[in-house]
Design an enzyme around this catalytic site. Structure first.
Site, PDB file in Angstrom:
ATOM      1  CE  LYS A 169      33.210  55.267  44.463  1.00 54.29           C
ATOM      2  NZ  LYS A 169      33.665  54.485  45.756  1.00 54.29           N
ATOM      3  NE  ARG A 186      37.118  60.298  52.985  1.00 55.19           N
ATOM      4  CZ  ARG A 186      36.182  59.577  51.946  1.00 55.19           C
ATOM      5  NH1 ARG A 186      36.351  59.763  50.781  1.00 55.19           N
ATOM      6  NH2 ARG A 186      35.337  59.085  52.413  1.00 55.19           N
ATOM      7  NE  ARG A 206      32.391  60.709  53.725  1.00 55.75           N
ATOM      8  CZ  ARG A 206      32.169  60.177  52.404  1.00 55.75           C
ATOM      9  NH1 ARG A 206      32.802  60.469  51.296  1.00 55.75           N
ATOM     10  NH2 ARG A 206      31.399  58.804  52.542  1.00 55.75           N
ATOM     11  NE  ARG A 234      31.348  54.428  53.690  1.00 52.49           N
ATOM     12  CZ  ARG A 234      32.436  55.494  53.736  1.00 52.49           C
ATOM     13  NH1 ARG A 234      32.900  55.453  54.861  1.00 52.49           N
ATOM     14  NH2 ARG A 234      32.847  56.028  52.804  1.00 52.49           N
TER      15      ARG A 234
HETATM   16  P1  AMP Z   1      30.118  58.393  48.985  1.00 53.85           P
HETATM   17  O1  AMP Z   1      30.672  59.949  49.218  1.00 53.85           O
HETATM   18  O2  AMP Z   1      30.217  57.946  47.489  1.00 53.85           O
HETATM   19  O3  AMP Z   1      31.150  57.497  49.867  1.00 53.85           O
HETATM   20  O4  AMP Z   1      28.585  58.045  49.403  1.00 53.85           O
HETATM   21  C1  AMP Z   1      28.382  58.252  50.869  1.00 53.85           C
HETATM   22  C2  AMP Z   1      27.364  57.835  51.331  1.00 53.85           C
HETATM   23  O5  AMP Z   1      25.924  58.355  50.279  1.00 53.85           O
HETATM   24  C3  AMP Z   1      26.936  56.298  51.104  1.00 53.85           C
HETATM   25  O6  AMP Z   1      27.511  55.395  52.230  1.00 53.85           O
HETATM   26  C4  AMP Z   1      25.401  56.056  50.987  1.00 53.85           C
HETATM   27  O7  AMP Z   1      24.743  56.080  52.266  1.00 53.85           O
HETATM   28  C5  AMP Z   1      25.182  57.261  50.215  1.00 53.85           C
HETATM   29  N1  AMP Z   1      25.219  57.168  48.792  1.00 53.85           N
HETATM   30  C6  AMP Z   1      26.022  57.900  47.867  1.00 53.85           C
HETATM   31  N2  AMP Z   1      25.497  57.341  46.717  1.00 53.85           N
HETATM   32  C7  AMP Z   1      24.590  56.592  46.698  1.00 53.85           C
HETATM   33  C8  AMP Z   1      24.068  55.698  45.899  1.00 53.85           C
HETATM   34  N3  AMP Z   1      24.328  55.618  44.432  1.00 53.85           N
HETATM   35  N4  AMP Z   1      22.873  54.752  46.359  1.00 53.85           N
HETATM   36  C9  AMP Z   1      22.760  54.898  47.714  1.00 53.85           C
HETATM   37  N5  AMP Z   1      23.339  55.471  48.594  1.00 53.85           N
HETATM   38  C10 AMP Z   1      24.362  56.120  48.020  1.00 53.85           C
END
Ligand code: AMP
Length: 217
Positions: free
Chosen positions: A13, A128, A161, A172
């Site tokens: 994404k 990554r 990360r 996740r």
């Molecule tokens: P991402 O960078 O999109 O992979 O998000 C990393 C982490 O941020 C996720 O594993 C969640 O802990 C938190 N997070 C990001 N976006 C959301 C969302 N829309 N709702 C809840 N937690 C989120």
């Protein structure tokens, strides 16, 4: 264009959003990036979110919806278009977004659902690396930085990360299946979903996505 990009962690994404931003010049709103910034700046919100993110769990809906609402009230130029990446991740968030969009009278054009297989997801996430300074993305096998640990673009430090470890990735993915896959159904019922095979390279996914948009006007 106003779009949402859905898909499991590791579906690409962020990489896709980066390419689309360059091509279309629309705002890229990643709730994950916003939350990581809050943690970096040790804000109250960051402190609240940190424990959930470390374990790969979802940050509570009211916190995330608050972030999006603030964005729509402040720096998103809705009329110029935007893409939401990593949001909504629950049906409750999707309903909250509907209420926000109703207020600004800017309904979504498309919801893209990036489908990826587990092997590809695991390989993408474990390999990554990200530049701390400019956010450029690398992969230890497919696209390593020329000098280990140093960003090709700005010379910043690259890092992994903390939630990209195998155990946290599995958590996740389970949470994704439980909480986020129903969001795909939610938009599917509204006829908004466009599925894209995202085992392909980001550049190819971007082309497919743009063709889809053009074909539907
Ligand atoms: P991402 O960078 O999109 O992979 O998000 C990393 C982490 O941020 C996720 O594993 C969640 O802990 C938190 N997070 C990001 N976006 C959301 C969302 N829309 N709702 C809840 N937690 C989120």
């Amino acid at each position: 264009m106003r779009i949402v990009i859905l898909g499991p962690p590791g579906a690409g994404k962020g990489s896709l959003a980066y390419l689309l931003k360059e091509e279309l010049g629309i705002s890229h709103i990643s709730t994950g990036d916003i939350l990581r910034d809050e943690i970096k700046n040790s804000t109250e919100l960051g402190l609240q979110a940190q424990a959930y993110m470390k374990k790969g769990e979802l940050v509570p809906d009211e916190i995330v919806l608050g972030i999006i609402e603030t964005k729509f009230d402040s720096d998103i130029k809705v009329e110029q278009g935007y893409m939401l990446d990593g949001f909504p991740r629950t049906v409750n968030q999707a309903k909250g977004l509907d209420r926000i969009l109703e207020k600004v009278k800017q309904p979504l054009d498309y919801v893209f659902y990036l489908e990826s297989t587990e092997g590809v997801i695991l390989s993408r996430l474990t390999g990554r690396r990200i530049c701390r300074n400019c956010g450029a993305l690398f992969h230890m096998t497919n696209k390593p930085p020329k000098q280990d640990g140093v960003c090709d673009h700005c010379g910043g430090e690259t890092y992994q990360r903390t939630d990209d470890s195998v155990d946290t990735i599995k958590n996740r993915l389970n949470i994704y299946l439980e909480s986020s896959l129903p969001v795909v159904e939610y938009y599917g019922e509204q006829g908004k979903i466009r599925k894209v095979d995202s085992d392909k390279e980001a550049e190819e996914v971007k082309e497919i996505l743009l063709r889809t948009c053009n074909a539907h006007g």
